[in-house]
Design a protein around this motif. Structure first.
Motif, PDB file in Angstrom:
ATOM      1  N   GLU A  19       0.794  -1.067   0.071  1.00 29.28           N
ATOM      2  CA  GLU A  19      -0.025   0.082  -0.137  1.00 29.28           C
ATOM      3  C   GLU A  19       0.845   1.153  -0.038  1.00 29.28           C
ATOM      4  O   GLU A  19       0.717   2.324  -0.772  1.00 29.28           O
ATOM      5  CB  GLU A  19      -1.058  -0.027   1.261  1.00 29.28           C
ATOM      6  CG  GLU A  19      -2.088  -1.053   1.082  1.00 29.28           C
ATOM      7  CD  GLU A  19      -2.728  -1.283   2.496  1.00 29.28           C
ATOM      8  OE1 GLU A  19      -3.790  -1.540   2.409  1.00 29.28           O
ATOM      9  OE2 GLU A  19      -2.101  -1.026   3.499  1.00 29.28           O
ATOM     10  N   MET A  20       1.917   1.170   0.669  1.00 29.79           N
ATOM     11  CA  MET A  20       2.831   2.373   0.814  1.00 29.79           C
ATOM     12  C   MET A  20       3.568   2.578  -0.544  1.00 29.79           C
ATOM     13  O   MET A  20       3.336   3.665  -1.057  1.00 29.79           O
ATOM     14  CB  MET A  20       3.973   2.358   1.876  1.00 29.79           C
ATOM     15  CG  MET A  20       4.783   3.267   2.153  1.00 29.79           C
ATOM     16  SD  MET A  20       3.861   4.597   3.003  1.00 29.79           S
ATOM     17  CE  MET A  20       5.173   5.302   4.147  1.00 29.79           C
ATOM     18  N   ALA A  21       4.024   1.290  -1.240  1.00 32.04           N
ATOM     19  CA  ALA A  21       4.686   1.677  -2.497  1.00 32.04           C
ATOM     20  C   ALA A  21       3.488   2.080  -3.245  1.00 32.04           C
ATOM     21  O   ALA A  21       3.771   3.122  -4.201  1.00 32.04           O
ATOM     22  CB  ALA A  21       5.307   0.371  -2.973  1.00 32.04           C
ATOM     23  N   LYS A  22       2.242   1.805  -3.311  1.00 34.49           N
ATOM     24  CA  LYS A  22       1.330   2.203  -4.428  1.00 34.49           C
ATOM     25  C   LYS A  22       1.117   3.861  -3.948  1.00 34.49           C
ATOM     26  O   LYS A  22       1.142   4.471  -5.226  1.00 34.49           O
ATOM     27  CB  LYS A  22      -0.149   1.468  -4.143  1.00 34.49           C
ATOM     28  CG  LYS A  22      -0.975   1.944  -5.142  1.00 34.49           C
ATOM     29  CD  LYS A  22      -2.311   0.954  -5.114  1.00 34.49           C
ATOM     30  CE  LYS A  22      -3.203   1.272  -6.254  1.00 34.49           C
ATOM     31  NZ  LYS A  22      -4.500   0.537  -6.085  1.00 34.49           N
ATOM     32  N   LYS A  23       0.957   4.227  -2.999  1.00 33.08           N
ATOM     33  CA  LYS A  23       0.592   5.451  -2.498  1.00 33.08           C
ATOM     34  C   LYS A  23       1.771   6.257  -3.025  1.00 33.08           C
ATOM     35  O   LYS A  23       1.861   7.675  -3.487  1.00 33.08           O
ATOM     36  CB  LYS A  23       0.728   5.926  -1.051  1.00 33.08           C
ATOM     37  CG  LYS A  23      -0.698   5.663  -0.532  1.00 33.08           C
ATOM     38  CD  LYS A  23      -0.834   6.017   0.842  1.00 33.08           C
ATOM     39  CE  LYS A  23      -2.346   5.814   1.237  1.00 33.08           C
ATOM     40  NZ  LYS A  23      -2.994   6.842   0.803  1.00 33.08           N
ATOM     41  N   LEU A  24       3.098   6.040  -2.977  1.00 28.72           N
ATOM     42  CA  LEU A  24       4.350   6.531  -3.381  1.00 28.72           C
ATOM     43  C   LEU A  24       4.740   6.182  -4.933  1.00 28.72           C
ATOM     44  O   LEU A  24       5.565   6.995  -5.498  1.00 28.72           O
ATOM     45  CB  LEU A  24       5.687   6.128  -2.523  1.00 28.72           C
ATOM     46  CG  LEU A  24       5.462   6.523  -1.060  1.00 28.72           C
ATOM     47  CD1 LEU A  24       6.692   5.887  -0.420  1.00 28.72           C
ATOM     48  CD2 LEU A  24       5.538   7.840  -0.954  1.00 28.72           C
ATOM     49  N   ASP A  25       3.812   5.602  -5.698  1.00 27.77           N
ATOM     50  CA  ASP A  25       4.083   5.402  -7.084  1.00 27.77           C
ATOM     51  C   ASP A  25       5.329   4.654  -7.524  1.00 27.77           C
ATOM     52  O   ASP A  25       5.970   5.166  -8.486  1.00 27.77           O
ATOM     53  CB  ASP A  25       3.736   6.617  -7.782  1.00 27.77           C
ATOM     54  CG  ASP A  25       3.483   6.349  -9.417  1.00 27.77           C
ATOM     55  OD1 ASP A  25       3.052   5.261  -9.626  1.00 27.77           O
ATOM     56  OD2 ASP A  25       3.628   7.216  -9.996  1.00 27.77           O
ATOM     57  N   ILE A  26       5.717   3.869  -6.617  1.00 22.43           N
ATOM     58  CA  ILE A  26       6.903   2.981  -6.942  1.00 22.43           C
ATOM     59  C   ILE A  26       6.814   1.636  -6.666  1.00 22.43           C
ATOM     60  O   ILE A  26       5.590   1.295  -6.046  1.00 22.43           O
ATOM     61  CB  ILE A  26       8.309   3.521  -5.970  1.00 22.43           C
ATOM     62  CG1 ILE A  26       7.666   3.400  -4.552  1.00 22.43           C
ATOM     63  CG2 ILE A  26       8.658   4.982  -6.232  1.00 22.43           C
ATOM     64  CD1 ILE A  26       8.793   3.581  -3.303  1.00 22.43           C
ATOM     65  N   SER A  27       7.809   0.736  -7.221  1.00 20.81           N
ATOM     66  CA  SER A  27       7.365  -0.688  -7.073  1.00 20.81           C
ATOM     67  C   SER A  27       7.668  -1.147  -5.740  1.00 20.81           C
ATOM     68  O   SER A  27       8.323  -0.522  -4.959  1.00 20.81           O
ATOM     69  CB  SER A  27       8.441  -1.455  -7.995  1.00 20.81           C
ATOM     70  OG  SER A  27       9.765  -1.476  -7.428  1.00 20.81           O
ATOM     71  N   LEU A  28       7.047  -2.340  -5.285  1.00 20.52           N
ATOM     72  CA  LEU A  28       7.071  -2.807  -4.060  1.00 20.52           C
ATOM     73  C   LEU A  28       8.461  -3.228  -3.940  1.00 20.52           C
ATOM     74  O   LEU A  28       8.975  -3.089  -2.628  1.00 20.52           O
ATOM     75  CB  LEU A  28       6.343  -3.951  -3.994  1.00 20.52           C
ATOM     76  CG  LEU A  28       6.275  -4.847  -2.808  1.00 20.52           C
ATOM     77  CD1 LEU A  28       5.938  -4.189  -1.392  1.00 20.52           C
ATOM     78  CD2 LEU A  28       5.488  -5.952  -2.683  1.00 20.52           C
ATOM     79  N   SER A  29       9.137  -3.728  -4.952  1.00 16.99           N
ATOM     80  CA  SER A  29      10.545  -4.087  -4.593  1.00 16.99           C
ATOM     81  C   SER A  29      11.454  -2.569  -4.141  1.00 16.99           C
ATOM     82  O   SER A  29      12.354  -2.849  -3.397  1.00 16.99           O
ATOM     83  CB  SER A  29      11.331  -4.804  -5.713  1.00 16.99           C
ATOM     84  OG  SER A  29      11.392  -4.264  -6.903  1.00 16.99           O
TER      85      SER A  29
END
Length: 67
Positions: A19-29
């Protein structure tokens, strides 16, 4: 230590890593790499953090400077 603060901030918002990665618009990795201290966020990612969370975590610049 500094990256632990990022983890705690994320958890305080009730967000998972995906969810944090999505909010920041970056990949999970990429997000995991930042949180685990394997890589530093780009300037764009730091700006996105401020865009999403505003002044809720005003020491974000210092957090990554310390790591």
């Amino acid at each position: 230590m500094a990256r632990e603060e990022l983890k705690e901030f994320r958890r305080s918002k009730g967000l998972t890593q995906p969810e944090m990665a999505k909010k920041l618009d970056i990949s999970l990795s990429h997000y995991k790499g930042i949180e685990y201290g394997r890589q530093d966020p780009s300037f764009k990612t730091l700006c996105k953090f401020y865009e999403v969370f505003g002044n809720e975590y005003e020491d974000i610049w210092t957090l990554f400077k310390q790591s």
